[in-house]
Design an enzyme around this catalytic site. Structure first.
Site: not given
Ligand SMILES: *Cc1c(COP(=O)(O)O)cnc(C)c1O
Length: 387
Positions: A325, A151, A237, A71
């Site tokens: 923290c 999130n 890759t 992500g």
């Molecule tokens: C977890 C998260 C990410 C990051 O994704 P990763 O695969 O852990 O790098 C980005 N955006 C949101 C909203 C997330 O919850």
């Protein structure tokens, strides 16, 4: 002691069917998908099969799906790639105050390097007002980035309304759908997004793999320069086993989406109701109804988030708190501050995110033990005694 995992928004356990599907791609079907020989072609077929599954889940064409390392890379690529590809048009970016760091940080970097940035305020539920997007767009705006669901507090943003405005104004729209993929319906066309970020490990796929949906015709610069993989748009890759795993996770998500909803929503609601009833001076963060089916986020007054986490952990429950923290100093979550909570209340935040292993028993257990934990912490809190 039984251990209860309620931190699915941080990551989810890889589905056993995903692990099973991935396993042959380590030492049996190990070719490089770019190789012309049969070893390579087997791996290529697997990658393209996974691409089709992910495309299907989000209602896209396979050629609009690009694999990334997660992500974070998808978000960084979307932001940096759009900024660099549109420099001659303008250097204004609009985003919201509640974005994940994977969006907020690259935007901040661009701001330090000559781009102009508008950060939209949210209301007390964490919602962006589409009217604010409309008012903020100028001749120079080249990108709007607003997440699908938050999130931390689980609030689902009015993406289709925001993207409609962007489309009318000819501005690229990016949406971080990492929390919503597999949880609620995420369709690129219905949401009318140009760029959409996904991550495998948030929906029972493996960690370290993600995807960026790029609508055909969207101007975006490469982010990882190197070989000609991903049709020349992303060198490196392919992580074949992880890509295969993410494909299977997408397929399962598509099949099980209603089931997952029916399982999670009543458990989430029971947890919310139970905590609010049993823990006095606790509040729910996020929207009461426009929220992820698996998210329950609270602030417990006169109670440090970290202290609650440690005590829950001692009783086998894994949760999360907005206050991280970092280097000894407690920093309140930018999301909780953005919804207008004062620092002291924001520090008492507690997030439970449930998932496919969560049972009603687990929820009952948490509701049962939390009041005692809160009391224990408050009894030694000078803030609480002074009251
Ligand atoms: C977890 C998260 C990410 C990051 O994704 P990763 O695969 O852990 O790098 C980005 N955006 C949101 C909203 C997330 O919850």
């Amino acid at each position: 002691m039984k251990r209860i995992y309620m931190d699915y928004a941080a990551t989810s356990p890889t589905h056993e069917k995903v692990v099973e599907a991935m396993s042959p791609y380590y030492s049996e079907i190990y070719g490089n998908p770019s190789s012309v020989h049969s070893f390579g072609q087997e791996a290529r077929d697997a990658v393209e099969g996974a691409r089709e599954k992910i495309a299907k889940l989000i209602g896209a064409k396979p050629e609009e799906v690009f694999f990334t390392s997660g992500g974070t890379e998808s978000d960084n690529w979307a932001i940096m790639g759009t900024a660099y590809a549109n420099q001659s048009k303008g250097k204004h970016i609009i985003t919201s105050a509640v974005e994940h760091h994977a969006v907020a940080e690259p935007v901040e970097f661009l701001k330090k390097n000559g781009w102009e940035v508008t950060v939209l305020h949210v209301d007390k539920f964490g919602l962006v007002d589409p009217e604010d997007v409309k008012k903020s767009i100028t001749e120079k705006t080249i990108l709007v980035s607003v997440m699908h669901a938050n999130n931390e507090i689980g609030t689902i943003e009015p993406i289709a309304e925001i993207s409609k405005i962007c489309r009318e104004k000819g501005v690229t729209f990016h949406c971080d759908a990492v929390q919503t993929t597999g949880a609620i319906d995420v369709k690129a066309d219905e949401l009318a997004v140009d760029l959409l970020s996904l991550s495998g490990h948030k929906f029972y796929g493996p960690k370290g793999v993600g995807a960026l949906y790029i609508r055909k015709g969207t101007r975006i610069e490469r982010f990882l320069r190197g070989g000609g993989q991903e049709r020349g748009r992303r060198g490196s890759t392919e992580n074949v086993p992880a890509i295969v795993g993410m494909g299977v996770a997408a397929e399962l998500a598509g099949k099980e989406i209603n089931e997952r909803h029916e399982h999670l929503t009543p458990l989430r609601d029971k947890l919310i109701k139970g905590v609010l009833e049993k823990v006095d001076e606790s509040i729910l963060n996020g929207h009461p109804t426009k929220r992820l089916p698996n998210n329950a986020n609270f602030c417990v007054k006169y109670c440090e988030g970290e202290a609650m986490l440690l005590n829950l952990d001692l009783k086998g429950v894994a949760a999360s708190s907005g206050s991280a923290c970092t280097s000894g100093s407690l920093e309140a979550s930018h999301v909780l501050l953005a919804i207008g909570l004062p620092h002291d209340i924001a520090h008492g935040s507690l997030r439970f995110t449930i998932g496919r292993m969560t049972t009603e028993e687990d929820v009952d257990y948490v509701i049962d033990i939390l009041p005692g934990i809160v009391k224990k912490i408050r009894d030694i809190s000078p803030l609480y005694k002074k009251k």
